[in-house]
Design a protein around this motif. Structure first.
Motif, PDB file in Angstrom:
ATOM      1  N   GLY A  12      62.781  45.698  49.642  1.00 27.75           N
ATOM      2  CA  GLY A  12      62.676  47.069  49.157  1.00 27.75           C
ATOM      3  C   GLY A  12      62.049  47.147  47.778  1.00 27.75           C
ATOM      4  O   GLY A  12      61.624  46.136  47.194  1.00 27.75           O
ATOM      5  N   GLU A  13      61.990  48.369  47.247  1.00 34.24           N
ATOM      6  CA  GLU A  13      61.374  48.575  45.930  1.00 34.24           C
ATOM      7  C   GLU A  13      62.095  47.768  44.855  1.00 34.24           C
ATOM      8  O   GLU A  13      63.320  47.664  44.842  1.00 34.24           O
ATOM      9  N   VAL A  14      61.294  47.231  43.926  1.00 37.27           N
ATOM     10  CA  VAL A  14      61.813  46.403  42.836  1.00 37.27           C
ATOM     11  C   VAL A  14      61.899  47.229  41.560  1.00 37.27           C
ATOM     12  O   VAL A  14      61.045  48.091  41.291  1.00 37.27           O
ATOM     13  N   PHE A  15      62.919  46.975  40.744  1.00 39.36           N
ATOM     14  CA  PHE A  15      63.030  47.611  39.428  1.00 39.36           C
ATOM     15  C   PHE A  15      61.977  46.990  38.521  1.00 39.36           C
ATOM     16  O   PHE A  15      62.080  45.832  38.128  1.00 39.36           O
ATOM     17  N   GLU A  32      67.560  51.023  42.472  1.00 40.39           N
ATOM     18  CA  GLU A  32      68.520  51.777  43.283  1.00 40.39           C
ATOM     19  C   GLU A  32      67.844  52.299  44.552  1.00 40.39           C
ATOM     20  O   GLU A  32      68.445  52.296  45.629  1.00 40.39           O
ATOM     21  N   LEU A  33      66.586  52.739  44.412  1.00 41.21           N
ATOM     22  CA  LEU A  33      65.843  53.179  45.588  1.00 41.21           C
ATOM     23  C   LEU A  33      65.604  52.019  46.540  1.00 41.21           C
ATOM     24  O   LEU A  33      65.699  52.174  47.774  1.00 41.21           O
ATOM     25  N   GLY A  34      65.305  50.833  45.993  1.00 45.47           N
ATOM     26  CA  GLY A  34      65.095  49.646  46.817  1.00 45.47           C
ATOM     27  C   GLY A  34      66.328  49.262  47.605  1.00 45.47           C
ATOM     28  O   GLY A  34      66.229  48.791  48.755  1.00 45.47           O
ATOM     29  N   GLU A  35      67.498  49.462  47.001  1.00 46.23           N
ATOM     30  CA  GLU A  35      68.745  49.177  47.713  1.00 46.23           C
ATOM     31  C   GLU A  35      68.910  50.113  48.910  1.00 46.23           C
ATOM     32  O   GLU A  35      69.338  49.697  49.988  1.00 46.23           O
ATOM     33  N   LYS A  36      68.533  51.374  48.722  1.00 44.54           N
ATOM     34  CA  LYS A  36      68.602  52.320  49.839  1.00 44.54           C
ATOM     35  C   LYS A  36      67.607  51.940  50.933  1.00 44.54           C
ATOM     36  O   LYS A  36      67.889  52.079  52.128  1.00 44.54           O
ATOM     37  N   MET A  37      66.430  51.450  50.514  1.00 42.74           N
ATOM     38  CA  MET A  37      65.438  50.997  51.493  1.00 42.74           C
ATOM     39  C   MET A  37      65.976  49.825  52.313  1.00 42.74           C
ATOM     40  O   MET A  37      65.806  49.770  53.538  1.00 42.74           O
ATOM     41  N   ALA A  38      66.605  48.873  51.633  1.00 40.77           N
ATOM     42  CA  ALA A  38      67.165  47.718  52.338  1.00 40.77           C
ATOM     43  C   ALA A  38      68.240  48.147  53.328  1.00 40.77           C
ATOM     44  O   ALA A  38      68.340  47.608  54.441  1.00 40.77           O
ATOM     45  N   LEU A 186      57.256  48.933  52.061  1.00 39.80           N
ATOM     46  CA  LEU A 186      58.546  48.440  51.570  1.00 39.80           C
ATOM     47  C   LEU A 186      59.622  48.615  52.641  1.00 39.80           C
ATOM     48  O   LEU A 186      59.750  49.678  53.257  1.00 39.80           O
ATOM     49  N   SER A 187      60.376  47.542  52.875  1.00 46.45           N
ATOM     50  CA  SER A 187      61.457  47.489  53.872  1.00 46.45           C
ATOM     51  C   SER A 187      60.991  47.756  55.291  1.00 46.45           C
ATOM     52  O   SER A 187      61.793  48.114  56.165  1.00 46.45           O
ATOM     53  N   SER A 188      59.706  47.567  55.563  1.00 50.18           N
ATOM     54  CA  SER A 188      59.199  47.689  56.934  1.00 50.18           C
ATOM     55  C   SER A 188      59.600  46.474  57.757  1.00 50.18           C
ATOM     56  O   SER A 188      59.975  45.416  57.218  1.00 50.18           O
ATOM     57  N   PRO A 210      60.873  57.813  54.548  1.00 51.42           N
ATOM     58  CA  PRO A 210      61.212  59.013  53.764  1.00 51.42           C
ATOM     59  C   PRO A 210      61.400  58.731  52.268  1.00 51.42           C
ATOM     60  O   PRO A 210      61.395  59.669  51.469  1.00 51.42           O
ATOM     61  N   LEU A 211      61.567  57.465  51.899  1.00 42.81           N
ATOM     62  CA  LEU A 211      61.826  57.109  50.505  1.00 42.81           C
ATOM     63  C   LEU A 211      60.572  56.650  49.761  1.00 42.81           C
ATOM     64  O   LEU A 211      60.610  56.447  48.552  1.00 42.81           O
ATOM     65  N   LEU A 212      59.470  56.505  50.476  1.00 48.53           N
ATOM     66  CA  LEU A 212      58.278  55.886  49.881  1.00 48.53           C
ATOM     67  C   LEU A 212      57.542  56.794  48.903  1.00 48.53           C
ATOM     68  O   LEU A 212      56.825  56.315  48.024  1.00 48.53           O
ATOM     69  N   ALA A 213      57.699  58.099  49.030  1.00 46.50           N
ATOM     70  CA  ALA A 213      56.926  59.028  48.206  1.00 46.50           C
ATOM     71  C   ALA A 213      57.182  58.833  46.722  1.00 46.50           C
ATOM     72  O   ALA A 213      56.265  59.019  45.897  1.00 46.50           O
TER      73      ALA A 213
END
Length: 221
Positions: A12-15, A32-38, A186-188, A210-213
């Motif tokens: 997922g997204e990295v800080f 935090e967004l990356g954690e949701k992606m995972a 990310l997280s695909s 939905p989180l990529l934007a």
């Protein structure tokens, strides 16, 4: 036993507030967004209703953190495979574009002379070779007594370029490419099966779409 399917999951997204190319640098964790992606990737895999028998991760922090919700969902240990790691890169720790960006610094231009190899890091072909070896070993190492029978699936958590090199190798696409055109969000999740004596790509999903934007994705070339 052998795996019925292999799922290649990107982290997922990295800080990365400085927006540097982080490559193999340590201490780059999920945002935090990356954690949701995972978590979205783990939910996607859970929704498939398939038995997941093995989970393998690149040794880097962001991939291990991305593997954690999958491990919790399927009660699996996370094995580490160095072959799943991000490629080496001359530009690690640098901002690539904008004022003061590495691409404007003439001292970095020798690293850009051969984009077909590429000259700035690990050769594309070498990445493909090690990744396919990791995929093959994961396919063969699903727990079970009958070594030739199909078992549960294997999940490999890796990085964008290594996963894209597997795609290129299996589909006959050119290794040299425009990084902006990689189909590996990310997280695909890119899914493979073994057909005869070769692996075939049979699916691609983007559960974190939905989180990529609002995501930042500048970690590698």
């Amino acid at each position: 036993m052998v795996a019925s399917q292999i799922h290649l999951v990107r982290h997922g997204e990295v800080f990365n507030p400085d927006r540097v190319l982080y490559g193999r640098l340590p201490d780059f964790r999920l945002s935090e967004l990356g954690e949701k992606m995972a978590e979205a990737a783990a939910a996607d895999l859970t929704s498939r209703g398939r038995p997941m028998a093995r989970l393998v991760s690149s040794p880097l922090q962001r991939t291990q953190e991305s593997a954690a919700p999958i491990a919790a969902a399927f009660d699996l240990p996370v094995d580490i495979d160095e072959r799943l790691i991000e490629p080496t890169n001359h530009f690690e720790g640098k901002r690539m574009r904008g004022a003061g960006g590495a691409l404007r610094d003439a001292r970095n231009w020798p690293a850009l002379t051969n984009p077909l190899r590429p000259s700035w890091g690990e050769p594309f072909r070498a990445i493909a070779v090690r990744m396919l070896a990791a995929v093959y070993d994961a396919w063969q190492s699903v727990p079970g007594e009958d070594t030739d029978a199909p078992g549960g699936d294997a999940i490999l958590v890796s990085h964008q370029l290594p996963i894209w090199m597997v795609h290129a190798a299996l589909t006959g696409a050119r290794y040299a490419h425009d990084p902006r055109r990689r189909r590996c969000a990310l997280s695909s999740i890119t899914t493979l099966e073994r057909h005869g004596d070769r692996f075939v790509e049979v699916g691609y999903t983007n559960p974190a779409a939905p989180l990529l934007a609002t995501a930042t994705d500048v970690g590698a070339v």
